[in-house]
Design an enzyme around this catalytic site. Structure first.
Site, PDB file in Angstrom:
ATOM      1  N   ARG A 101     -12.550  31.255  47.425  1.00 60.43           N
ATOM      2  CA  ARG A 101     -12.221  30.166  48.330  1.00 60.43           C
ATOM      3  C   ARG A 101     -11.742  28.905  47.591  1.00 60.43           C
ATOM      4  NH1 ARG A 101     -16.816  27.347  51.517  1.00 60.43           N
ATOM      5  NH2 ARG A 101     -17.916  29.201  50.789  1.00 60.43           N
ATOM      6  N   TYR A 160       0.827  -1.216   0.000  1.00 58.54           N
ATOM      7  CA  TYR A 160       0.000   0.000   0.000  1.00 58.54           C
ATOM      8  C   TYR A 160       0.858   1.261   0.000  1.00 58.54           C
ATOM      9  CZ  TYR A 160      -3.006   3.786   1.480  1.00 58.54           C
ATOM     10  OH  TYR A 160      -3.647   4.989   1.545  1.00 58.54           O
ATOM     11  N   TYR A 189     -17.115  31.089  46.372  1.00 60.73           N
ATOM     12  CA  TYR A 189     -16.286  30.008  45.840  1.00 60.73           C
ATOM     13  C   TYR A 189     -15.164  30.505  44.928  1.00 60.73           C
ATOM     14  CZ  TYR A 189     -19.680  26.457  47.376  1.00 60.73           C
ATOM     15  OH  TYR A 189     -20.484  25.628  48.113  1.00 60.73           O
ATOM     16  N   GLU A 235     -12.557   5.729   5.025  1.00 63.55           N
ATOM     17  CA  GLU A 235     -12.135   6.368   6.272  1.00 63.55           C
ATOM     18  C   GLU A 235     -13.413   6.775   7.014  1.00 63.55           C
ATOM     19  OE1 GLU A 235      -9.706   9.325   4.478  1.00 63.55           O
ATOM     20  OE2 GLU A 235      -8.344   7.821   3.667  1.00 63.55           O
ATOM     21  N   PHE A 258      -2.119   6.933  12.004  1.00 60.39           N
ATOM     22  CA  PHE A 258      -2.454   8.295  11.597  1.00 60.39           C
ATOM     23  C   PHE A 258      -3.742   8.800  12.237  1.00 60.39           C
ATOM     24  CE2 PHE A 258      -3.656   5.249   8.183  1.00 60.39           C
ATOM     25  CZ  PHE A 258      -5.000   5.175   8.473  1.00 60.39           C
ATOM     26  N   HIS A 317      -3.714  16.643  -2.847  1.00 60.75           N
ATOM     27  CA  HIS A 317      -4.120  16.786  -1.452  1.00 60.75           C
ATOM     28  C   HIS A 317      -3.959  18.216  -0.918  1.00 60.75           C
ATOM     29  CE1 HIS A 317      -4.382  12.495  -1.612  1.00 60.75           C
ATOM     30  NE2 HIS A 317      -4.655  12.384  -0.316  1.00 60.75           N
ATOM     31  N   ASN A 336       0.819  11.692   5.615  1.00 57.69           N
ATOM     32  CA  ASN A 336       0.223  10.881   6.674  1.00 57.69           C
ATOM     33  C   ASN A 336       0.865  11.291   7.992  1.00 57.69           C
ATOM     34  OD1 ASN A 336      -0.686   7.437   5.815  1.00 57.69           O
ATOM     35  ND2 ASN A 336      -1.785   9.333   5.552  1.00 57.69           N
TER      36      ASN A 336
END
Length: 505
Positions: free
Chosen positions: A282, A52, A279, A412, A326, A82, A194
Site C-alpha cells: 500500500r 601556501y 504497508y 586537519e 577541499f 602521498h 587537493n
C-alpha cells in the site's frame, strides 16, 4: 562521440555519459583563464612573499619556506609521499569519472596549473590510460589526498595504470598510449591531489546506479502487487495530490500506468474480503517516492560539487587565497542520503518478497511459490537471502558524515569521511540489485500462478524478459545462477525497458 566539458555548468546527464564510457574534452574556451592563473602562480613562486603550497611546505609544514629552485622537487615529492592508498582498486568507470571531474575543476582557471596538465588528463581519459586508484586512504578533508595522488603519480610517470587491459607501470602505460609524463611546476602537484573528485566520483557512480534501482523497484513492486492480488486503490492520484510530495506523485503515476488493464486486478474488484493490503504494497509510492526525492536532492548537491573548484590555495584576480574548499562535507552528506534511500528501497522490497512466500499472507499463492511444497522448498531461502542483504544495507546506511578524527598533527582536526560514505554505496547497490532481482523472480512466479488470468501488458513484457534469462521454478534447482541473472537484469534496467516504464529523475 566526444563530449565537451564546460567548467561550471556540466550536467549530471553528461557525467553519466562519461561514466558509461564516452570520451570527453575540456571546452577550449577554458584555456584563457587557466593560462592566466598559471602565470600568477609562477610569479608568486618567484617572489619573496610566502604563498601556501607554492613556495612553502604543506599542512603542518606550511611555515617552511621553499627556495624557487626546489619548487619542482617539492611538487614531485608531494605526489610520491602521498601515494599511500590501499585496498581494492577503483573500477575503471568511476576512475574515468574522477578524471573528468578533475578536468572540470582545473578548467575553472582557479587552480594555477598549466594547460599542459589539463591536456594530459584529457588524453589519458580518451586513450583509456586508467590509473590504479586504491579505494582506501582518504578521510575526505584536505581533499582525497591519497587516491588523487595515485592519479597524479601516473601523470609524472610513476605509479600504476591499466592500458589495453594490462596493469603496468605508469610511465610504461603512458608510453604505450603515445603520451609523455609531465614535470610538475609550482602548485601543480597540490592542485592535483587537493579536491573532492574521488569522493564525488564514487558518489556519482552510486547515484547513477541508484536511479536504476529506484526505477526497477517500481516495476518489481507492481509485479508483487499483482502476484498477491493487491489493491490499486492506494494508487488513486487524488491521494498523492493531497500530500504533494513530488516523488510520491511520480511513483504512484508510474505504477498506475504499469498495472492498467491487468486481468488479475479486475478479478478481485468485488467480493474481496480484505480491507487493506500490508504497508509494503500500500505504501510503495510513499517510500519509493521519498527515496526518489532524496536521490534528486543528493544529485543536485553532487552536480554542484562536480563543477566546483575544491583545491587549495585558489587563484583569483584579487590574489592567491588559502581556504577550505577541499573539505568534502557536502559530498559526505549526499552519500549518506543516497545510502538511506538504498536501504529503504531494499527494506520495503524485502517485505514484499516475504509476503509472497508466506501462504498466510499471499492470498492463496502456493507456499514459498513452489507447485509442490514440502518436496520442494521453492523460494524459501531466496527470501532469507533478501533478509540478509536488507539487514546488511541497514548497517551500511549508518551515517559516515557524523564521524571525524584529527589528522596531520591536529592541523586537519575535523574531517568529513566522504570517501567512506561514497565507497560503501557500491556494495549497497549490489545488495539491492539482488533483493530486487529476487523480488522479480517471486513476482513473476506469483503472477504465473494466477493463470489463466493475465497481468497488464507492460508487466507481461517484464515477465517475458525475465523468462529469457530465468525459467519458471517448477521444482527445486540450483538457484544461485538464477538470482545472479535476475540481479543483472536489475542493474542493466532490462525489466524497466521491457515494461516501457518512464520515471524521470
Amino acid at each position: 562521440m566526444t563530449l565537451v566539458l564546460e567548467p561550471g555548468v556540466c550536467t549530471l546527464a553528461t557525467l553519466e555519459q562519461i561514466w558509461q564510457g564516452e570520451c570527453a574534452r575540456l571546452d577550449p574556451s577554458a584555456r584563457g583563464d587557466v593560462d592566466v592563473a598559471a602565470d600568477r602562480v609562477l610569479k608568486a613562486a618567484q617572489g619573496d612573499l610566502p604563498v601556501y603550497g607554492v613556495n612553502t611546505g604543506f599542512g603542518k609544514l606550511a611555515s617552511v619556506r621553499i627556495a624557487p629552485k626546489d619548487t619542482k622537487a617539492l611538487q614531485r615529492n608531494l605526489i610520491l609521499s602521498h601515494c599511500c592508498g590501499v585496498g581494492t582498486p577503483l573500477d575503471a568507470e568511476t576512475t574515468r569519472l574522477m578524471m573528468a571531474l578533475k578536468l572540470l575543476s582545473l578548467g575553472r582557471g582557479a587552480s594555477g596549473v598549466r594547460w599542459e596538465i589539463c591536456a594530459l588528463i584529457e588524453a589519458m581519459l580518451n586513450k583509456r590510460v586508467i590509473p590504479v586508484i586504491p579505494s582506501q586512504g582518504s578521510v575526505g578533508a584536505s581533499g582525497d589526498l591519497a587516491p588523487l595522488a595515485h592519479l597524479a603519480a601516473v601523470m609524472i610517470g610513476e605509479g600504476e595504470a591499466f592500458f589495453n587491459g594490462e596493469r603496468q607501470q605508469g610511465g610504461t602505460a603512458l608510453e604505450q598510449a603515445g603520451l609523455s609524463p609531465v614535470v610538475l611546476g609550482p602548485k601543480e602537484g597540490l592542485a592535483l591531489i587537493n579536491g573532492t573528485q574521488f569522493s564525488t566520483a564514487c558518489s556519482l557512480s552510486a547515484l547513477f546506479e541508484a536511479w536504476r534501482m529506484v526505477r526497477t523497484s517500481v516495476v518489481t513492486s507492481c509485479l508483487s502487487a499483482d502476484a498477491i492480488m493487491g489493491s490499486t486503490q492506494p494508487l488513486h492520484p487524488e491521494i498523492h495530490r493531497l500530500r504533494g510530495q513530488p516523488g510520491q506523485v511520480d511513483v504512484a503515476s508510474a505504477m498506475v500506468r504499469l498495472m492498467e488493464g491487468s486481468e488479475i486486478r479486475e478479478s478481485h474488484l468485488e467480493n474481496d474480503n480484505r480491507v487493506q493490503d500490508p504497508y509494503c504494497i500500500r505504501c510503495q509510492p510513499q517510500v519509493a517516492g521519498a527515496s526518489l526525492d532524496l536521490l534528486r536532492f543528493a544529485g543536485r548537491t553532487l552536480e554542484i560539487e562536480a563543477n566546483a573548484v575544491t583545491d587549495n590555495p585558489l587563484v583569483t584576480e584579487d590574489g592567491i587565497f588559502s581556504g577550505g574548499n577541499f573539505h568534502a562535507e557536502p559530498v559526505a552528506f549526499a552519500a549518506d542520503q543516497i545510502a538511506l534511500a538504498l536501504a529503504e528501497i531494499g527494506a520495503i522490497a524485502q517485505r514484499r518478497v516475504a509476503l509472497m512466500v508466506d501462504p498466510a499472507l499471499s492470498h492463496d499463492l502456493p507456499p514459498f511459490l513452489t507447485p509442490e511444497p514440502g518436496l520442494n522448498s521453492g523460494f524459501m531461502i531466496a527470501e532469507v537471502t533478501t533478509a540478509a542483504l536488507m539487514s546488511e544495507n541497514k548497517h551500511l546506511a549508518n551515517p559516515c558524515s557524523t564521524d571525524s578524527t584529527p589528522t596531520s598533527a591536529n592541523q586537519e582536526d575535523h574531517v568529513s569521511m566522504a570517501a567512506h560514505g561514497a565507497c560503501r554505496l557500491k556494495r549497497m547497490n549490489d545488495n539491492l540489485a539482488v533483493i530486487l532481482g529476487i523480488e522479480a523472480l517471486c513476482g513473476a512466479q506469483g503472477i504465473e500462478a494466477r493463470a489463466p488470468l493475465k497481468t497488464s501488458t507492460p508487466l507481461q513484457a517484464a515477465v517475458a524478459r525475465l523468462r529469457t534469462e530465468v525459467p519458471a521454478l517448477t521444482e527445486d534447482r540450483f538457484l544461485a545462477p538464477d538470482i545472479e541473472a535476475a540481479a543483472a537484469l536489475v542493474r542493466d534496467e532490462k525489466l524497466v525497458d521491457a515494461a516501457g516504464m518512464e520515471l524521470h529523475i
